[in-house]
Design a protein around this motif. Structure first.
Motif, mmCIF file in Angstrom:
data_model
loop_
_atom_site.group_PDB
_atom_site.id
_atom_site.type_symbol
_atom_site.label_atom_id
_atom_site.label_comp_id
_atom_site.label_asym_id
_atom_site.label_seq_id
_atom_site.Cartn_x
_atom_site.Cartn_y
_atom_site.Cartn_z
ATOM 1 N N PRO A 48 60.746 142.933 58.868
ATOM 2 C CA PRO A 48 60.733 141.873 59.887
ATOM 3 C C PRO A 48 61.708 142.159 61.032
ATOM 4 O O PRO A 48 62.856 142.535 60.810
ATOM 5 N N SER A 49 61.245 141.957 62.235
ATOM 6 C CA SER A 49 62.027 142.296 63.427
ATOM 7 C C SER A 49 62.478 141.046 64.177
ATOM 8 O O SER A 49 62.054 139.924 63.872
ATOM 9 N N ALA A 50 63.327 141.267 65.182
ATOM 10 C CA ALA A 50 63.787 140.163 66.025
ATOM 11 C C ALA A 50 62.624 139.511 66.755
ATOM 12 O O ALA A 50 62.580 138.281 66.911
ATOM 13 N N ALA A 51 61.643 140.325 67.190
ATOM 14 C CA ALA A 51 60.472 139.777 67.880
ATOM 15 C C ALA A 51 59.689 138.852 66.967
ATOM 16 O O ALA A 51 59.222 137.782 67.385
ATOM 17 N N ALA A 52 59.550 139.241 65.693
ATOM 18 C CA ALA A 52 58.825 138.411 64.725
ATOM 19 C C ALA A 52 59.550 137.095 64.481
ATOM 20 O O ALA A 52 58.940 136.021 64.459
ATOM 21 N N ALA A 53 60.867 137.164 64.301
ATOM 22 C CA ALA A 53 61.648 135.954 64.023
ATOM 23 C C ALA A 53 61.623 134.992 65.207
ATOM 24 O O ALA A 53 61.390 133.789 65.050
ATOM 25 N N CYS A 54 61.867 135.519 66.400
ATOM 26 C CA CYS A 54 61.920 134.674 67.591
ATOM 27 C C CYS A 54 60.570 134.016 67.875
ATOM 28 O O CYS A 54 60.492 132.799 68.081
ATOM 29 N N SER A 111 54.229 129.172 62.089
ATOM 30 C CA SER A 111 55.328 130.136 62.057
ATOM 31 C C SER A 111 55.035 131.280 61.094
ATOM 32 O O SER A 111 55.292 132.452 61.411
ATOM 33 N N GLY A 112 54.482 130.957 59.919
ATOM 34 C CA GLY A 112 54.171 131.997 58.932
ATOM 35 C C GLY A 112 53.146 132.997 59.427
ATOM 36 O O GLY A 112 53.295 134.212 59.243
ATOM 37 N N VAL A 113 52.098 132.488 60.076
ATOM 38 C CA VAL A 113 51.044 133.369 60.594
ATOM 39 C C VAL A 113 51.598 134.281 61.686
ATOM 40 O O VAL A 113 51.374 135.509 61.686
ATOM 41 N N VAL A 114 52.333 133.691 62.625
ATOM 42 C CA VAL A 114 52.899 134.481 63.728
ATOM 43 C C VAL A 114 53.906 135.496 63.204
ATOM 44 O O VAL A 114 53.924 136.667 63.629
ATOM 45 N N PHE A 115 54.751 135.093 62.268
ATOM 46 C CA PHE A 115 55.770 135.985 61.709
ATOM 47 C C PHE A 115 55.116 137.194 61.038
ATOM 48 O O PHE A 115 55.554 138.340 61.240
ATOM 49 N N GLY A 116 54.062 136.954 60.259
ATOM 50 C CA GLY A 116 53.379 138.055 59.586
ATOM 51 C C GLY A 116 52.709 139.006 60.562
ATOM 52 O O GLY A 116 52.812 140.233 60.429
ATOM 53 N N LEU A 117 52.030 138.449 61.573
ATOM 54 C CA LEU A 117 51.321 139.292 62.544
ATOM 55 C C LEU A 117 52.279 140.143 63.372
ATOM 56 O O LEU A 117 52.061 141.348 63.561
ATOM 57 N N VAL A 118 53.340 139.545 63.873
ATOM 58 C CA VAL A 118 54.280 140.288 64.713
ATOM 59 C C VAL A 118 55.048 141.322 63.887
ATOM 60 O O VAL A 118 55.376 142.403 64.396
ATOM 61 N N THR A 119 55.317 141.010 62.620
ATOM 62 C CA THR A 119 55.971 142.000 61.756
ATOM 63 C C THR A 119 55.094 143.241 61.602
ATOM 64 O O THR A 119 55.586 144.375 61.601
ATOM 65 N N LEU A 120 53.779 143.033 61.477
ATOM 66 C CA LEU A 120 52.858 144.170 61.377
ATOM 67 C C LEU A 120 52.796 144.962 62.679
ATOM 68 O O LEU A 120 52.741 146.197 62.677
ATOM 69 N N LEU A 121 52.811 144.248 63.805
ATOM 70 C CA LEU A 121 52.680 144.903 65.101
ATOM 71 C C LEU A 121 53.984 145.532 65.590
ATOM 72 O O LEU A 121 53.984 146.601 66.212
ATOM 73 N N VAL A 122 55.121 144.845 65.335
ATOM 74 C CA VAL A 122 56.423 145.330 65.802
ATOM 75 C C VAL A 122 57.399 145.359 64.622
ATOM 76 O O VAL A 122 58.260 144.483 64.495
ATOM 77 N N PRO A 123 57.260 146.346 63.736
ATOM 78 C CA PRO A 123 58.106 146.383 62.536
ATOM 79 C C PRO A 123 59.512 146.909 62.833
ATOM 80 O O PRO A 123 59.757 147.562 63.845
#
Length: 493
Positions: free
Chosen positions: A415-421, A451-463
């Motif tokens: 999980p990255s800062a982009a995913a968390a934010c 939040s869960g959906v966005v967090f998972g997607l962004v983690t995959l895209l920007v790990p």
């Protein structure tokens, strides 16, 4: 026939009880606070709290006035599922039990939840998390202050403004002098009083009222409250559960205790605290279901619990309810004041300071922060707008949006800062929209889901590939962290 809701105690009795408990808690706070000789002692009680005190502070802090006053309101408005819905908040304590051990291991010298987010996600994760943490803490403080004023007004006729002011002032005073030592010490006594008092009230109420009569009255007049597929009640069940997860996972009230507990104590203390807390809202919720049977006029639904207990048990019952709710108020307000002042000192003032703050300076800023938080809470609680549920659950979408960034950040490297934010911002915005357009009983649910959906997607895209070993570095500033090699190329072993 509707019975008018009149105060059970005289105003004189109410003022006497208020004075006695005020002197008691301030004296105990001063006595316990003698050990807070350093900032470490003031903020995290020397990081040496044992199992008994740790369990007691978890129980006392979680048995808020929301438990003793909102659980009956949930039952009155949403039926049987409403009481059960509030009981699901114990799952938050169960889930945080193993997390507290990991927090203590990863950050043995930490102070706040925001400190973890700053080190884990950097500035982009810190900004929304700090805003959410401060907003939620102030919202909870306001709801506790309101509850104090409402309680004293219902039981003894003391004006709402007077009761609210005194309860808040007492908590500010003993927290100001004793810090976390005073908070945990008074929590131990308060938890014993609350648990024993609730058992006595529950037994006395069951002796006075027939459950069959309650069921019959609800079946005839309010059958929806007994319907197992009541839509609003079912949504509130999951909404409250996710709210409790977000509330505990993100709030510095619980992180500061994890840092204060002796190593290895946290998981046991939070698990035991959840077990002890689980039956409390169900017992309190029964008072809300009994109100229609008694024909009590309820002008404010969040006062139905104390009102029913006092009506059934008379003068003695009113005194007992007064003691229980006063203890539950104090145990939550003091915790919030101490934990939120830690956020202000460590994550706002010290971050803006050109040089590290001395121990004396941190104590001074903590005192100022506690007083200012008390003043802000008092100012917002004074108008007495809305019920406890609408005030508290307004922060639900925001705290629900913090669940996945915290869990992902504690246990996983990707999980990255982009995913968390993005998760916190999107979950908060959509959840607040649902709160306004649908109701308070869905805000946390929608916020956590988005939040869960966005967090998972962004983690995959920007790990990311975070190194957890960097979290144990004491008092690193942002520049120092930037200099450390905290990241490896994605896919590295």
């Amino acid at each position: 026939m509707i019975v008018a809701a009149t105060p059970i105690l005289s105003s004189t009795a109410g003022y006497v009880m208020l004075a006695l408990f005020s002197v008691l808690w301030i004296s105990l706070g001063l006595w316990w606070g003698r050990r807070a000789k350093s900032y470490d002692g003031f903020a995290v009680a020397g990081r040496n709290v044992g199992l008994a005190l740790a369990t007691a502070t978890a129980v006392a802090t979680w048995i808020t006035s929301n438990t003793t006053m909102l659980a009956p309101q949930f039952a009155l408005q949403l039926g049987v599922w409403g009481a059960v819905a509030y009981a699901t908040a114990s799952f938050g304590l169960f889930a945080f039990a193993p997390m507290s051990g990991r927090i203590r291991k990863l950050m043995p010298n930490g102070y706040t939840a925001v400190e973890f987010v700053r080190r884990r996600y950097g500035i982009w994760g810190t900004i929304p998390f700090l805003i959410i943490s401060m907003f939620y803490a102030l919202t909870w403080l306001i709801s506790m202050s309101m509850a104090g004023g409402k309680l004293l007004n219902v039981l003894s006729g003391i004006p709402y403004e007077v009761g609210m002011t005194v309860v808040l002032s007492v908590c500010v005073l003993y927290t100001l002098f004793g810090g976390m030592y005073a908070v945990i010490g008074t929590d131990f006594i308060q938890s014993l009083i609350i648990l024993v008092g609730l058992v006595v009230v529950a037994i006395a109420v069951l002796v006075k009222i027939d459950i069959a009569d309650v069921h019959e009255k609800l079946t005839l007049d309010r059958p929806m409250l007994l319907w197992v597929l009541f839509p609003a009640a079912l949504m509130s069940l999951f909404n409250n559960m996710l709210f409790s997860f977000g509330e505990i996972f993100h709030s510095n009230v619980w992180w500061s205790r994890a840092f204060a507990m002796r190593e290895g104590v946290g998981p046991k203390a939070y698990a035991l605290g959840g077990l002890l807390w689980l039956p409390v809202p169900i017992l309190a919720g029964f008072l809300g279901l009994a109100a229609p049977t008694l024909g009590i006029g309820v002008s404010q639904p969040d006062t139905v619990g104390p009102l029913v207990a006092a009506t059934l048990l008379g003068w003695g019952g009113a005194l007992l309810v007064f003691v229980i709710v006063f203890c539950s108020l104090a145990s939550s307000i003091d915790s919030l004041l101490a934990a939120t002042s830690d956020l202000i000192v460590n994550d706002v003032i010290e971050r803006c300071s050109p040089a590290p703050l001395s121990d004396t300076a941190k104590r001074r800023y903590s005192a100022i922060s506690i007083v200012m938080l008390g003043v802000l809470s008092w100012a917002f609680a004074w108008p007495n707008l809305g019920t406890l549920a609408t005030v508290l659950f307004f922060a639900g979408p925001m705290v629900g949006s913090c669940i996945w960034p915290i869990v992902g950040g504690l246990y996983f490297r990707r999980p990255s800062a982009a995913a968390a934010c993005s998760a916190m911002v999107s979950g908060s915005i959509v959840g607040l929209a649902a709160y306004e357009m649908i109701g308070w009983f869905v805000g946390s649910l929608v916020g956590a889901a988005v939040s869960g959906v966005v967090f998972g997607l962004v983690t995959l895209l920007v790990p990311d590939n975070f190194q957890f070993s960097t979290l144990s570095t004491l008092q690193c500033d942002d520049e120092s962290l930037d200099a450390l090699d905290t990241r490896e190329p994605v896919g590295a072993s």
